[in-house]
Design a protein around this motif. Structure first.
Motif, PDB file in Angstrom:
ATOM      1  N   THR A 156       0.820  -1.203   0.000  1.00 23.92           N
ATOM      2  CA  THR A 156       0.000   0.000   0.000  1.00 23.92           C
ATOM      3  C   THR A 156       0.855   1.254   0.000  1.00 23.92           C
ATOM      4  N   VAL A 157       0.226   2.354  -0.371  1.00 23.30           N
ATOM      5  CA  VAL A 157       0.855   3.670  -0.393  1.00 23.30           C
ATOM      6  C   VAL A 157      -0.078   4.637   0.318  1.00 23.30           C
ATOM      7  N   SER A 158       0.478   5.504   1.161  1.00 21.46           N
ATOM      8  CA  SER A 158      -0.310   6.530   1.838  1.00 21.46           C
ATOM      9  C   SER A 158      -0.245   7.817   1.025  1.00 21.46           C
ATOM     10  N   VAL A 159      -1.403   8.362   0.693  1.00 21.50           N
ATOM     11  CA  VAL A 159      -1.486   9.604  -0.080  1.00 21.50           C
ATOM     12  C   VAL A 159      -2.133  10.663   0.809  1.00 21.50           C
ATOM     13  N   MET A 160      -1.423  11.769   1.027  1.00 22.03           N
ATOM     14  CA  MET A 160      -1.883  12.797   1.959  1.00 22.03           C
ATOM     15  C   MET A 160      -1.748  14.185   1.347  1.00 22.03           C
ATOM     16  N   GLY A 161      -2.314  15.150   2.039  1.00 20.30           N
ATOM     17  CA  GLY A 161      -2.154  16.545   1.630  1.00 20.30           C
ATOM     18  C   GLY A 161      -3.277  17.021   0.738  1.00 20.30           C
ATOM     19  N   LYS A 162      -2.930  17.875  -0.217  1.00 21.46           N
ATOM     20  CA  LYS A 162      -3.917  18.548  -1.059  1.00 21.46           C
ATOM     21  C   LYS A 162      -4.331  17.662  -2.233  1.00 21.46           C
ATOM     22  N   VAL A 163      -5.036  16.580  -1.901  1.00 19.95           N
ATOM     23  CA  VAL A 163      -5.562  15.681  -2.927  1.00 19.95           C
ATOM     24  C   VAL A 163      -7.069  15.546  -2.729  1.00 19.95           C
ATOM     25  N   GLY A 164      -7.716  14.976  -3.739  1.00 17.46           N
ATOM     26  CA  GLY A 164      -9.160  14.848  -3.659  1.00 17.46           C
ATOM     27  C   GLY A 164      -9.626  13.946  -2.538  1.00 17.46           C
ATOM     28  N   ALA A 165      -8.889  12.848  -2.298  1.00 16.78           N
ATOM     29  CA  ALA A 165      -9.292  11.892  -1.260  1.00 16.78           C
ATOM     30  C   ALA A 165      -8.047  11.288  -0.629  1.00 16.78           C
ATOM     31  N   GLN A 166      -7.685  11.782   0.567  1.00 20.34           N
ATOM     32  CA  GLN A 166      -6.550  11.225   1.270  1.00 20.34           C
ATOM     33  C   GLN A 166      -6.877   9.792   1.707  1.00 20.34           C
ATOM     34  N   GLY A 167      -5.839   8.962   1.781  1.00 22.54           N
ATOM     35  CA  GLY A 167      -6.092   7.604   2.228  1.00 22.54           C
ATOM     36  C   GLY A 167      -4.919   6.687   1.972  1.00 22.54           C
ATOM     37  N   VAL A 168      -5.115   5.423   2.315  1.00 20.90           N
ATOM     38  CA  VAL A 168      -4.136   4.370   2.074  1.00 20.90           C
ATOM     39  C   VAL A 168      -4.648   3.535   0.910  1.00 20.90           C
ATOM     40  N   TYR A 169      -3.857   3.455  -0.145  1.00 22.41           N
ATOM     41  CA  TYR A 169      -4.290   2.801  -1.376  1.00 22.41           C
ATOM     42  C   TYR A 169      -3.371   1.635  -1.717  1.00 22.41           C
ATOM     43  N   PRO A 170      -3.949   0.522  -2.189  1.00 22.55           N
ATOM     44  CA  PRO A 170      -3.110  -0.609  -2.599  1.00 22.55           C
ATOM     45  C   PRO A 170      -2.426  -0.323  -3.935  1.00 22.55           C
ATOM     46  N   ILE A 171      -1.230  -0.857  -4.093  1.00 24.10           N
ATOM     47  CA  ILE A 171      -0.552  -0.786  -5.394  1.00 24.10           C
ATOM     48  C   ILE A 171      -1.125  -1.899  -6.256  1.00 24.10           C
ATOM     49  N   GLU A 172      -1.902  -1.515  -7.211  1.00 27.39           N
ATOM     50  CA  GLU A 172      -2.511  -2.473  -8.128  1.00 27.39           C
ATOM     51  C   GLU A 172      -1.957  -2.251  -9.526  1.00 27.39           C
ATOM     52  N   ARG A 173      -2.348  -3.099 -10.433  1.00 21.92           N
ATOM     53  CA  ARG A 173      -1.793  -2.997 -11.784  1.00 21.92           C
ATOM     54  C   ARG A 173      -1.981  -1.611 -12.393  1.00 21.92           C
ATOM     55  N   PRO A 174      -3.140  -0.966 -12.241  1.00 21.92           N
ATOM     56  CA  PRO A 174      -3.295   0.362 -12.847  1.00 21.92           C
ATOM     57  C   PRO A 174      -2.630   1.492 -12.052  1.00 21.92           C
ATOM     58  N   THR A 175      -2.191   1.231 -10.817  1.00 19.42           N
ATOM     59  CA  THR A 175      -1.692   2.323  -9.974  1.00 19.42           C
ATOM     60  C   THR A 175      -0.254   2.083  -9.523  1.00 19.42           C
ATOM     61  N   ARG A 176       0.559   1.587 -10.407  1.00 20.71           N
ATOM     62  CA  ARG A 176       1.945   1.305 -10.042  1.00 20.71           C
ATOM     63  C   ARG A 176       2.824   2.552 -10.056  1.00 20.71           C
ATOM     64  N   THR A 177       2.411   3.606 -10.765  1.00 23.90           N
ATOM     65  CA  THR A 177       3.236   4.807 -10.895  1.00 23.90           C
ATOM     66  C   THR A 177       2.654   5.948 -10.060  1.00 23.90           C
ATOM     67  N   LEU A 178       3.484   6.972  -9.832  1.00 27.48           N
ATOM     68  CA  LEU A 178       3.090   8.106  -9.002  1.00 27.48           C
ATOM     69  C   LEU A 178       1.903   8.854  -9.597  1.00 27.48           C
ATOM     70  N   SER A 179       1.938   9.122 -10.887  1.00 26.87           N
ATOM     71  CA  SER A 179       0.837   9.873 -11.506  1.00 26.87           C
ATOM     72  C   SER A 179      -0.467   9.094 -11.430  1.00 26.87           C
ATOM     73  N   ALA A 180      -0.398   7.778 -11.640  1.00 28.41           N
ATOM     74  CA  ALA A 180      -1.607   6.960 -11.589  1.00 28.41           C
ATOM     75  C   ALA A 180      -2.181   6.920 -10.175  1.00 28.41           C
ATOM     76  N   MET A 181      -1.296   6.866  -9.168  1.00 25.61           N
ATOM     77  CA  MET A 181      -1.780   6.833  -7.787  1.00 25.61           C
ATOM     78  C   MET A 181      -2.425   8.157  -7.401  1.00 25.61           C
ATOM     79  N   LEU A 182      -1.873   9.277  -7.872  1.00 24.60           N
ATOM     80  CA  LEU A 182      -2.495  10.578  -7.602  1.00 24.60           C
ATOM     81  C   LEU A 182      -3.882  10.663  -8.240  1.00 24.60           C
ATOM     82  N   ALA A 183      -3.993  10.117  -9.438  1.00 26.50           N
ATOM     83  CA  ALA A 183      -5.304  10.092 -10.084  1.00 26.50           C
ATOM     84  C   ALA A 183      -6.277   9.233  -9.284  1.00 26.50           C
TER      85      ALA A 183
END
Length: 361
Positions: A156-183
């Motif tokens: 998992t990756v923790s995404v915080m700060g000025k984003v639409g939805a802060q949270g802990v997200y799993p690294i899945e096939r579509p979200t392996r990169t930084l830009s994809a995880m921010l999306a």
């Protein structure tokens, strides 16, 4: 009494800051602690760099996490079929056994009855299936095994700060990169021009402008445990003195020259400003200060860079002088301004005295 009032008024005249002469008096050559430097082409070459953001090679060279790879913290579900009526794991009358919610420990291992302690982390579910099958084959004929990931809390990756939805997200096939995880986290919630993305990985840290994320190697692959923080960039300069406005101005991700900095706060005040007294006040690092001064100095140096806009090339020099984070842009008042203030003070005092005299009569 009138003479005393005039003298006091002249000594306490309001002004926007120190005069050009007072700043010069603080030069190192006069016993002060600041280097007063007139800007020329050499000074521009020596000072014109802008600290850039970017990820180190350890971030850029990290490979993408395999979506099927088992990691510490994952929860697995196992199903085992045995080709006998009375198997090792099956109950009487049943040919299969389900082992649900087996968590991979912090070292990457799981325990399976009769197969023992097995290393699961680093293997795909199919590879782990084969390992378990081989272990059980010596104890029960032709076992059939399936392995499934029930939950992937370990990747998992923790995404915080000025984003639409802060949270802990799993690294899945579509979200392996930084830009994809921010999306995946709803995108950034501030203006892209001032958004800075910081990634913390263990003891390492790297940051990049959001607008630079999609160029070169900045769109890095994420790793389990990464912390992604989106925040507004705090770099700024301060504008003071005889300008159209006095304020703190964000720099954003733009490269700003001294001319642009003055223009951003309304330009030089036509009623007050001395165009020969435009100062950039800065704490200069040792390496840059040594280049500017042409001699070795030790430690951070206080520098007062002087821009004379009335010189033939004054505007060009100001256009080529870059503003950096923490700079103070200060413009002195023209000498006649103080004379005008004194005159108004004297005139106003005389009028007030006459008014008092008439009231007394």
């Amino acid at each position: 009494m009138l003479a005393t009032m005039v003298l006091l008024a002249a000594c306490t005249l309001p002004r926007s800051g120190p005069s050009k002469k007072e700043i010069y008096s603080g030069a190192v050559e006069k016993g002060g602690n600041a280097h007063v430097i007139f800007v020329n082409d050499h000074v521009n070459r020596a000072t014109n760099f802008v600290p850039s953001y970017g990820f180190s090679s350890s971030f850029r060279n990290a490979g993408a996490v395999g979506a099927d790879e088992i990691r510490a913290g994952d929860v697995l579900g196992l199903s085992i079929w045995e080709n006998v009526d009375d198997g090792l794991l099956t109950s009487l009358g049943s040919s299969s056994t389900n082992l649900q919610e087996i968590q991979v420990d912090s070292r990457g291992y799981i325990f399976v009855p009769y197969a023992g302690r097995l290393r699961a982390a680093g293997n795909t579910p199919d590879q782990l299936r084969q390992i378990i099958t081989d272990r059980l084959s010596s104890q029960t004929p032709d076992p059939q095994v399936t392995v499934a990931r029930v939950a992937g809390d370990g990747a998992t990756v923790s995404v915080m700060g000025k984003v639409g939805a802060q949270g802990v997200y799993p690294i899945e096939r579509p979200t392996r990169t930084l830009s994809a995880m921010l999306a995946r986290a709803g995108g950034v919630a501030i203006e892209p021009e001032i958004a800075v993305v910081t990634v913390k990985r263990g003891t390492d840290r790297g940051k990049v402008w959001l607008t630079d994320l999609y160029t070169g190697q900045n769109d890095i692959a994420l790793r389990p445990g990464d912390i992604v923080l989106v925040e507004e960039d705090q770099r700024s300069f301060t504008a003071l003195g005889a300008l159209g406005g006095q304020t703190r101005v964000p720099l954003g991700n733009e490269v700003i020259s001294a001319v642009e900095a003055v223009a951003m706060v309304g330009g030089l005040s036509s009623d007050l400003a001395d165009p020969t007294g435009v100062f950039i006040l800065r704490d200069e690092p040792e390496s840059v200060a040594s280049r500017v001064l042409g001699k070795s100095v030790y430690g951070t140096q206080r520098m007062a860079y002087v821009l004379d806009m009335t010189r033939p090339n004054g505007l060009f020099l100001a256009r080529d002088f870059l503003i950096r984070d923490g700079d103070t842009v200060y413009v002195t008042e023209a000498p006649y301004v103080q004379w005008r203030k004194r005159l108004l003070s004297i005139t106003g005092t005389a009028v007030s005295a006459d008014a008092l005299a008439s009231i007394g009569n």
